[in-house]
Write an enzyme that holds these catalytic residues in place. Structure first.
Site, mmCIF file in Angstrom:
data_model
loop_
_atom_site.group_PDB
_atom_site.id
_atom_site.type_symbol
_atom_site.label_atom_id
_atom_site.label_comp_id
_atom_site.label_asym_id
_atom_site.label_seq_id
_atom_site.Cartn_x
_atom_site.Cartn_y
_atom_site.Cartn_z
ATOM 1 N N CYS A 110 -3.060 1.025 -5.562
ATOM 2 C CA CYS A 110 -1.983 1.968 -4.819
ATOM 3 C C CYS A 110 -2.566 2.611 -3.649
ATOM 4 O O CYS A 110 -3.696 3.056 -3.822
ATOM 5 C CB CYS A 110 -1.525 3.129 -6.222
ATOM 6 N N HIS A 153 6.386 -1.070 -10.050
ATOM 7 C CA HIS A 153 5.359 -0.087 -9.502
ATOM 8 C C HIS A 153 6.033 0.997 -8.743
ATOM 9 O O HIS A 153 5.737 2.266 -9.013
ATOM 10 C CB HIS A 153 4.468 -0.746 -8.903
ATOM 11 N N GLU A 154 7.050 0.609 -7.856
ATOM 12 C CA GLU A 154 7.441 1.756 -7.019
ATOM 13 C C GLU A 154 8.510 2.356 -8.027
ATOM 14 O O GLU A 154 8.668 3.736 -7.625
ATOM 15 C CB GLU A 154 8.505 0.777 -5.825
ATOM 16 N N HIS A 157 7.071 5.305 -9.547
ATOM 17 C CA HIS A 157 6.716 6.433 -8.455
ATOM 18 C C HIS A 157 7.801 7.482 -8.393
ATOM 19 O O HIS A 157 7.435 8.587 -8.054
ATOM 20 C CB HIS A 157 6.331 5.849 -6.868
HETATM 21 C C1 LIG Z 1 0.139 -6.878 -4.909
HETATM 22 C C2 LIG Z 1 -0.192 -6.550 -3.418
HETATM 23 N N1 LIG Z 1 -0.511 -5.291 -3.313
HETATM 24 C C3 LIG Z 1 -1.079 -4.757 -2.107
HETATM 25 N N2 LIG Z 1 -1.377 -3.448 -1.836
HETATM 26 N N3 LIG Z 1 -0.899 -2.483 -2.788
HETATM 27 C C4 LIG Z 1 0.310 -2.250 -2.574
HETATM 28 O O1 LIG Z 1 1.136 -2.754 -1.927
HETATM 29 C C5 LIG Z 1 0.811 -1.022 -3.455
HETATM 30 C C6 LIG Z 1 2.085 -1.642 -4.591
HETATM 31 C C7 LIG Z 1 1.514 -2.894 -5.358
HETATM 32 C C8 LIG Z 1 0.467 -2.757 -6.286
HETATM 33 C C9 LIG Z 1 0.762 -3.728 -7.335
HETATM 34 C C10 LIG Z 1 2.195 -4.023 -7.283
HETATM 35 C C11 LIG Z 1 2.947 -3.179 -6.142
HETATM 36 C C12 LIG Z 1 1.395 0.029 -2.810
HETATM 37 N N4 LIG Z 1 1.770 1.263 -3.489
HETATM 38 O O2 LIG Z 1 0.808 1.958 -3.549
HETATM 39 C C13 LIG Z 1 3.045 1.241 -3.449
HETATM 40 O O3 LIG Z 1 3.654 2.263 -4.515
HETATM 41 C C14 LIG Z 1 -1.129 -5.736 -1.024
HETATM 42 F F1 LIG Z 1 -1.621 -5.377 0.031
HETATM 43 C C15 LIG Z 1 -0.748 -7.122 -1.219
HETATM 44 N N5 LIG Z 1 -1.005 -8.037 -0.084
HETATM 45 C C16 LIG Z 1 -0.335 -9.373 -0.355
HETATM 46 C C17 LIG Z 1 0.297 -9.867 0.762
HETATM 47 N N6 LIG Z 1 -0.607 -9.674 2.015
HETATM 48 C C18 LIG Z 1 0.407 -10.243 3.086
HETATM 49 C C19 LIG Z 1 -0.325 -9.975 4.255
HETATM 50 O O4 LIG Z 1 -0.789 -8.671 4.436
HETATM 51 C C20 LIG Z 1 -1.370 -8.093 3.584
HETATM 52 C C21 LIG Z 1 -0.661 -8.386 2.018
HETATM 53 C C22 LIG Z 1 -1.455 -7.629 0.871
HETATM 54 N N7 LIG Z 1 -0.410 -7.298 -2.375
HETATM 55 NI NI NI Z 2 1.656 2.889 -5.398
#
Ligand SMILES: Cc1nc(NNC(=O)[C@H](CC2CCCC2)CN(O)CO)c(F)c(N2CCN3CCOC[C@@H]3C2)n1
Ligand code: NI
Length: 183
Positions: A110, A153-154, A157
């Site tokens: 997160c 997840h969102e 929040h």
């Molecule tokens: C799965 C994932 N979670 C990343 N981070 N966490 C988040 O997004 C949190 C939200 C996610 C955590 C699990 C479910 C939702 C943010 N949250 O706190 C919002 O509430 C990533 F960064 C990521 N990716 C994969 C795709 N990639 C494409 C190229 O660029 C980088 C990117 C990285 N996949």
């Molecule tokens: Ni989060």
């Protein structure tokens, strides 16, 4: 533009509040906020921008994370088949969900939690979500797989729930009972 300094961290009271419904039609200000949340996700997935502005990668973002206790979320991600999803929603609501569970085999992180917290996060495998998009249209989505995980997840929040609240701390890696693992 939103950068990591705008993202509040675990311990900040706003992360544990229930966010308020956005009055519809959304105000210019609320639209601008939601658009900037989407912009953050797009920037964070661009290697140059992510490095230049020191952005942690994100596929979803909820308004409470930028200290705006309003029911707004942005999701920008590719699903398992590489299909691009991009949704910015006001007042998202889960209308129904499967009994069956699923979880990310790599666990969850997160942007509001600086340290890694190990463990499987059991979530509903399939959900039906409705919300209002930036053009004030009602959107109804039937989601499964990674998209269903991200939206839950969102929406958590918006209700003051953090991903680690769902982790079985006694046995963080017990495979979730006949659940669908998502790599
Ligand atoms: C799965 C994932 N979670 C990343 N981070 N966490 C988040 O997004 C949190 C939200 C996610 C955590 C699990 C479910 C939702 C943010 N949250 O706190 C919002 O509430 C990533 F960064 C990521 N990716 C994969 C795709 N990639 C494409 C190229 O660029 C980088 C990117 C990285 N996949
Ligand atoms: Ni989060």
């Amino acid at each position: 533009m939103i950068t990591m300094k705008d993202i509040i961290r675990d311990g900040h009271p706003t992360l544990r509040k229930v966010a308020e419904e956005v009055s519809i039609p959304a105000s210019k200000e609320d639209k601008q906020i939601l658009e900037s949340m989407m912009e953050y996700l797009i920037n964070s997935q661009d290697p140059e921008k992510a490095e230049k502005f020191e952005l942690r990668g994100g596929v979803g973002l909820a308004a409470p994370q930028i200290n705006v206790p309003k029911r707004m979320i942005a999701v920008h991600a590719k699903d398992e088949n590489g299909q691009q999803f991009s949704y910015a929603l006001f007042n998202p609501k889960i209308l129904s969900h499967s009994i069956e569970k699923s979880y990310l085999t790599g666990g969850e992180g997160c942007l509001s939690v600086d340290e890694a917290i190990p463990g499987f996060v059991p979530r509903n495998a399939r959900i039906t979500v409705k919300g209002i998009d930036l053009d004030n249209n009602e959107v109804k989505l039937r989601l499964k797989g990674l998209m269903a995980i991200i939206f839950q997840h969102e929406i958590d929040h918006l209700n003051g729930v953090m991903f680690y609240d769902h982790i079985n701390t006694e046995a963080p890696y017990t495979p979730v009972e006949n659940a669908i693992p998502i790599d």
